[in-house]
Write a protein that holds these residues in place. Structure first.
Motif, PDB file in Angstrom:
ATOM      1  N   ARG A 176       0.842  -1.207   0.000  1.00 15.27           N
ATOM      2  CA  ARG A 176       0.000   0.000   0.000  1.00 15.27           C
ATOM      3  C   ARG A 176       0.878   1.258   0.000  1.00 15.27           C
ATOM      4  N   VAL A 177       1.880   1.264   0.872  1.00 16.64           N
ATOM      5  CA  VAL A 177       2.706   2.477   1.011  1.00 16.64           C
ATOM      6  C   VAL A 177       3.767   2.533  -0.093  1.00 16.64           C
ATOM      7  N   ASN A 178       4.516   1.453  -0.268  1.00 17.30           N
ATOM      8  CA  ASN A 178       5.684   1.520  -1.162  1.00 17.30           C
ATOM      9  C   ASN A 178       5.315   1.472  -2.644  1.00 17.30           C
ATOM     10  N   THR A 235       8.677  -4.650  -3.334  1.00 10.17           N
ATOM     11  CA  THR A 235       7.805  -3.461  -3.463  1.00 10.17           C
ATOM     12  C   THR A 235       8.573  -2.318  -4.130  1.00 10.17           C
ATOM     13  N   LYS A 236       9.851  -2.189  -3.796  1.00 15.82           N
ATOM     14  CA  LYS A 236      10.653  -1.107  -4.381  1.00 15.82           C
ATOM     15  C   LYS A 236      10.870  -1.373  -5.878  1.00 15.82           C
ATOM     16  N   ALA A 237      11.139  -2.637  -6.237  1.00 13.58           N
ATOM     17  CA  ALA A 237      11.359  -2.968  -7.652  1.00 13.58           C
ATOM     18  C   ALA A 237      10.101  -2.686  -8.468  1.00 13.58           C
ATOM     19  N   ASN A 293      16.547   7.018  15.610  1.00 13.23           N
ATOM     20  CA  ASN A 293      16.598   5.550  15.494  1.00 13.23           C
ATOM     21  C   ASN A 293      16.540   5.032  14.061  1.00 13.23           C
ATOM     22  N   ARG A 294      16.682   5.926  13.067  1.00 11.11           N
ATOM     23  CA  ARG A 294      16.475   5.467  11.693  1.00 11.11           C
ATOM     24  C   ARG A 294      17.765   5.156  10.936  1.00 11.11           C
ATOM     25  N   GLY A 295      18.873   5.804  11.332  1.00 14.52           N
ATOM     26  CA  GLY A 295      20.137   5.534  10.640  1.00 14.52           C
ATOM     27  C   GLY A 295      20.731   4.213  11.110  1.00 14.52           C
TER      28      GLY A 295
HETATM   29  N1  LIG Z   1      18.027   4.726   5.202  1.00 10.85           N
HETATM   30  C1  LIG Z   1      18.542   3.806   4.412  1.00 10.85           C
HETATM   31  O1  LIG Z   1      19.566   3.181   4.772  1.00 10.85           O
HETATM   32  C2  LIG Z   1      17.941   3.521   3.070  1.00 10.85           C
HETATM   33  C3  LIG Z   1      18.602   2.630   2.212  1.00 10.85           C
HETATM   34  C4  LIG Z   1      18.049   2.385   0.951  1.00 10.85           C
HETATM   35  C5  LIG Z   1      16.857   2.983   0.584  1.00 10.85           C
HETATM   36  N2  LIG Z   1      16.207   3.816   1.452  1.00 10.85           N
HETATM   37  C6  LIG Z   1      14.947   4.429   1.029  1.00 10.85           C
HETATM   38  O2  LIG Z   1      15.066   5.836   1.149  1.00 10.85           O
HETATM   39  C7  LIG Z   1      13.828   6.415   1.562  1.00 10.85           C
HETATM   40  C8  LIG Z   1      14.036   7.222   2.823  1.00 10.85           C
HETATM   41  O3  LIG Z   1      14.598   6.376   3.809  1.00 10.85           O
HETATM   42  P1  LIG Z   1      14.700   6.805   5.337  1.00 10.85           P
HETATM   43  O4  LIG Z   1      15.800   6.032   5.936  1.00 10.85           O
HETATM   44  O5  LIG Z   1      14.677   8.266   5.452  1.00 10.85           O
HETATM   45  O6  LIG Z   1      13.340   6.185   5.880  1.00 10.85           O
HETATM   46  P2  LIG Z   1      12.599   6.512   7.258  1.00 10.85           P
HETATM   47  O7  LIG Z   1      13.526   7.186   8.201  1.00 10.85           O
HETATM   48  O8  LIG Z   1      11.950   5.232   7.669  1.00 10.85           O
HETATM   49  O9  LIG Z   1      11.495   7.571   6.813  1.00 10.85           O
HETATM   50  C9  LIG Z   1      10.369   7.195   6.088  1.00 10.85           C
HETATM   51  C10 LIG Z   1       9.263   8.131   6.484  1.00 10.85           C
HETATM   52  O10 LIG Z   1       8.083   7.781   5.757  1.00 10.85           O
HETATM   53  C11 LIG Z   1       6.983   8.021   6.607  1.00 10.85           C
HETATM   54  N3  LIG Z   1       5.811   7.269   6.200  1.00 10.85           N
HETATM   55  C12 LIG Z   1       5.648   5.926   6.217  1.00 10.85           C
HETATM   56  N4  LIG Z   1       4.412   5.604   5.809  1.00 10.85           N
HETATM   57  C13 LIG Z   1       3.781   6.772   5.526  1.00 10.85           C
HETATM   58  C14 LIG Z   1       2.465   7.092   5.085  1.00 10.85           C
HETATM   59  N5  LIG Z   1       1.547   6.145   4.854  1.00 10.85           N
HETATM   60  N6  LIG Z   1       2.145   8.397   4.911  1.00 10.85           N
HETATM   61  C15 LIG Z   1       3.048   9.374   5.164  1.00 10.85           C
HETATM   62  N7  LIG Z   1       4.303   9.124   5.578  1.00 10.85           N
HETATM   63  C16 LIG Z   1       4.660   7.837   5.768  1.00 10.85           C
HETATM   64  C17 LIG Z   1       7.486   7.572   7.977  1.00 10.85           C
HETATM   65  O11 LIG Z   1       6.709   8.155   9.001  1.00 10.85           O
HETATM   66  P3  LIG Z   1       6.401   7.315  10.351  1.00 10.85           P
HETATM   67  O12 LIG Z   1       7.726   6.779  10.828  1.00 10.85           O
HETATM   68  O13 LIG Z   1       5.815   8.337  11.254  1.00 10.85           O
HETATM   69  O14 LIG Z   1       5.454   6.248   9.947  1.00 10.85           O
HETATM   70  C18 LIG Z   1       8.922   8.058   7.974  1.00 10.85           C
HETATM   71  O15 LIG Z   1       9.039   9.344   8.541  1.00 10.85           O
HETATM   72  C19 LIG Z   1      12.868   5.227   1.765  1.00 10.85           C
HETATM   73  O16 LIG Z   1      12.108   5.094   0.591  1.00 10.85           O
HETATM   74  C20 LIG Z   1      13.777   4.043   1.927  1.00 10.85           C
HETATM   75  O17 LIG Z   1      13.150   2.861   1.494  1.00 10.85           O
HETATM   76  C21 LIG Z   1      16.728   4.105   2.687  1.00 10.85           C
END
Ligand SMILES: NC(=O)c1ccc[n+]([C@@H]2O[C@H](COP(=O)([O-])OP(=O)(O)OC[C@H]3O[C@@H](n4cnc5c(N)ncnc54)[C@H](OP(=O)(O)O)[C@@H]3O)[C@@H](O)[C@H]2O)c1
Length: 290
Positions: free
Chosen positions: A87-89, A136-138, A166-168
């Motif tokens: 749904r999201v991705n 989902t990403k592909a 807590n995300r990094g």
């Molecule tokens: N960080 C990595 O190492 C990495 C590596 C490869 C690819 N990526 C891709 O890069 C992108 C950014 O990554 P990131 O690390 O910044 O991810 P992140 O910290 O998990 O941030 C994703 C954000 O999306 C929000 N979100 C999720 N579902 C949502 C919805 N239904 N409506 C509105 N907002 C929603 C989340 O909010 P809540 O937390 O409040 O739900 C969160 O703030 C992502 O697409 C990820 O797949 C990241």
């Protein structure tokens, strides 16, 4: 490269979804610092699976471009809840890119679209994800690429300071060490880690250059998980780095991609400069919180 679309609304902002997350928060800061009008959209502000809410905001803002960072970015959550992951991705990405069909749209994707059997992947290499997250990403990538002016940014492990701390990948490791947990790091699983700050700076450059298609944005050096942890142990001198070296051979669980290193040479050519590896970047930026 294509011409900038005419946007009748002067000062139209660049939308950054996922602005409450790691990469999105750095993008908002980076674009603002460049004087580019930006609207960072957090989950609290807009539920992106709610098409009506998204459409109302889109019509009001008439954004100049969309950088779509929001996602279910945890492989574990995607595996546990494939319906939510899709749904999201997938669906949210499709809807957003449809309404943004005539403006630049950047989708954040992942090195995990590859199975990691070979490593050093080129943008045009065939994908073969091993996880629901990667699938989902592909699927989302494929849809985005049907619009010739839209862009897929494939990145690897990103580190930095996220709004919730807590995300990094570095924050997860540091938090565990702080709590006195010992962690095992594989010396035969490879990634191209990068600072989220650098990812944001590169994506801002790519946006300005209006680059379309698949672009790899990752650290310039392939490192094993153990090498990455060793780097962090060297900078987190205030915590005890409880770590041991392990091997994928001893791992039992969901399939893992051993080497998803990304070839970034095409990106460096577009940018006109090289992209440092994580170790080099940390050395060059000793005062940058990480
Ligand atoms: N960080 C990595 O190492 C990495 C590596 C490869 C690819 N990526 C891709 O890069 C992108 C950014 O990554 P990131 O690390 O910044 O991810 P992140 O910290 O998990 O941030 C994703 C954000 O999306 C929000 N979100 C999720 N579902 C949502 C919805 N239904 N409506 C509105 N907002 C929603 C989340 O909010 P809540 O937390 O409040 O739900 C969160 O703030 C992502 O697409 C990820 O797949 C990241």
């Amino acid at each position: 490269m294509q011409d900038k679309p005419e946007n009748k609304h002067s000062n139209a902002p660049v939308w950054v979804t996922g602005a409450g997350g790691l990469i999105g928060s750095y993008l908002v800061k980076t674009l603002s610092a460049k004087g580019i009008p930006v609207r960072g959209i957090t989950h609290r502000e807009i539920e992106l699976t709610n098409c009506g809410q998204v459409m109302d905001a889109f019509v009001k803002d008439h954004p100049a471009a969309v950088i779509h960072c929001a996602a279910i970015s945890s492989s574990v959550i995607c595996q546990q809840n494939p319906g939510l992951a899709r749904r999201v991705n997938v669906f949210t990405t499709r809807f957003l890119s449809d309404i943004a069909s005539d403006i630049p749209f950047f989708l954040f994707s992942t090195d995990l679209v590859f199975d990691g059997k070979r490593g050093n992947y080129q943008p045009e290499d065939p994908v073969n994800p091993l996880s629901i997250y990667g699938e989902t990403k592909a699927e989302a990538e494929q849809y985005i690429l049907s619009n010739p002016r839209h862009t897929v940014i494939r990145t690897s492990l990103n580190g930095g300071i996220s709004p919730r701390g807590n995300r990094g990948f570095n924050e997860e490791i540091r938090n565990a060490w702080k709590a006195g947990k010992e962690l095992c790091f594989f010396s035969d699983e490879y990634r191209c880690p990068i600072a989220a700050k650098l990812t944001a700076e590169i994506v801002a450059e790519l946006l300005e250059k209006q680059v379309a298609g698949i672009v790899h944005v990752a650290g310039g050096k392939r490192l094993s998980r153990y090498e990455i942890a060793t780097l962090l142990a060297g900078i987190y001198t205030d915590v005890k780095p409880l770590m041991r070296e392990g091997s994928l051979r001893e791992y039992k669980g969901a399939p893992r991609a051993p080497d998803t290193s990304l070839d970034i040479s095409q990106t460096e050519e577009i940018l006109g400069h090289s992209i440092p590896g994580l170790g080099e970047w940390l050395q060059q930026n000793p005062n940058e919180p990480f």
